[in-house]
Design an enzyme around this catalytic site. Structure first.
Site, PDB file in Angstrom:
ATOM      1  N   SER A   1     -43.720 -13.935   7.194  1.00 31.13           N
ATOM      2  CA  SER A   1     -44.646 -13.803   8.174  1.00 31.13           C
ATOM      3  C   SER A   1     -45.381 -12.443   8.350  1.00 31.13           C
ATOM      4  CB  SER A   1     -44.059 -14.410   9.303  1.00 31.13           C
ATOM      5  OG  SER A   1     -43.614 -15.836   9.168  1.00 31.13           O
TER       6      SER A   1
ATOM      7  N   ARG B   1     -46.204  -7.802  15.405  1.00 29.97           N
ATOM      8  CA  ARG B   1     -45.091  -8.797  16.196  1.00 29.97           C
ATOM      9  C   ARG B   1     -46.021  -9.757  17.119  1.00 29.97           C
ATOM     10  NH1 ARG B   1     -39.610  -9.690  15.941  1.00 29.97           N
ATOM     11  NH2 ARG B   1     -39.228  -8.018  14.763  1.00 29.97           N
TER      12      ARG B   1
ATOM     13  N   HIS C   1     -47.857 -11.939  15.034  1.00 31.20           N
ATOM     14  CA  HIS C   1     -46.841 -12.964  14.475  1.00 31.20           C
ATOM     15  C   HIS C   1     -46.663 -14.141  15.450  1.00 31.20           C
ATOM     16  CE1 HIS C   1     -42.276 -13.992  13.839  1.00 31.20           C
ATOM     17  NE2 HIS C   1     -43.188 -14.378  12.887  1.00 31.20           N
TER      18      HIS C   1
END
Length: 220
Positions: free
Chosen positions: A20, A43, A46
């Site tokens: 990812s 992040r 994500h």
């Protein structure tokens, strides 16, 4: 050296997360963030599948270093709402000795908010300040703009010096304004998201990224 504490617990989980992150890196393309800042923004993307955070996220020059240092020192983390605490990994935090705190539902906070006609979020930050948890600690705000504005007031009026303020409240009333006010400060490190977007999920993502950076530094 590979992180172990701040990684997913199973090989399958780690592979999915790494894949990812690779997709985010590829699809995000060029960005202006430093090598220390990008893992935090990545992040956050994500966690939300929202690439607008590549650009909306802003950092005080000392933000990442200050946040990592506070984690390595086991400084307390104070959140505006319980949702942030629920989203954070207890084992990862325990590895660094970081204790979590929130006071939004404390009876004394509710009583003080009613008597002073303020929000619980304001009184919760004052409660944390009285207990000495904000000085040199990490303050994480993902829901309540009034909490963030109170933190700014404590910084300006009472010389509070937290290690890092993560200011990401979401909403339509004072959310953008509270973050813009925080971002004007030079003497306290901060991470903000410009505009109305924000939320506890993003705060959790940012903290988990800081934990991973702390582990990498600890293992170096």
């Amino acid at each position: 050296m590979t992180n172990t504490i701040t990684e997913q617990l199973t090989p399958a989980g780690r592979q999915i997360e790494h894949d990812s992150f690779a997709i985010v890196d590829r699809e995000a393309g060029a960005h202006t963030y430093s090598a220390a800042e990008w893992p935090i923004v990545r992040r956050m993307i994500h966690a939300t599948a929202d690439f607008e955070f590549n650009g909306l996220t802003r950092f005080h020059p000392q933000a990442v270093a200050a946040g990592v240092a506070a984690i390595l020192a086991g400084r307390p983390l104070v959140a505006d709402v319980e949702m942030i605490l629920a989203g954070l990994s207890a084992p990862r935090l325990a590895h660094f000795g970081v204790a979590l705190h929130q006071f939004i539902a404390a009876p004394e906070v509710i009583d003080q908010a009613r008597s002073a006609n303020t929000t619980r979020a304001v009184q919760a930050m004052r409660c944390a300040h009285r207990r000495g948890l904000l000085e040199d600690g990490i303050i994480a705000v993902g829901n309540a703009p009034t909490a963030l504005l109170e933190v700014v007031r404590l910084i300006e009026v009472h010389a509070l010096r937290p290690a890092l303020v993560i200011g990401m409240p979401v909403g339509f009333v004072s959310a953008a304004e509270s973050k813009a006010t925080l971002a004007q400060l030079e003497r306290v490190p901060w991470i903000v998201i410009d505009g109305r977007k924000g939320g506890s999920t993003l705060v959790v993502a940012a903290i988990h990224a800081l934990l991973a950076l702390a582990e990498s530094q600890q293992s170096a």
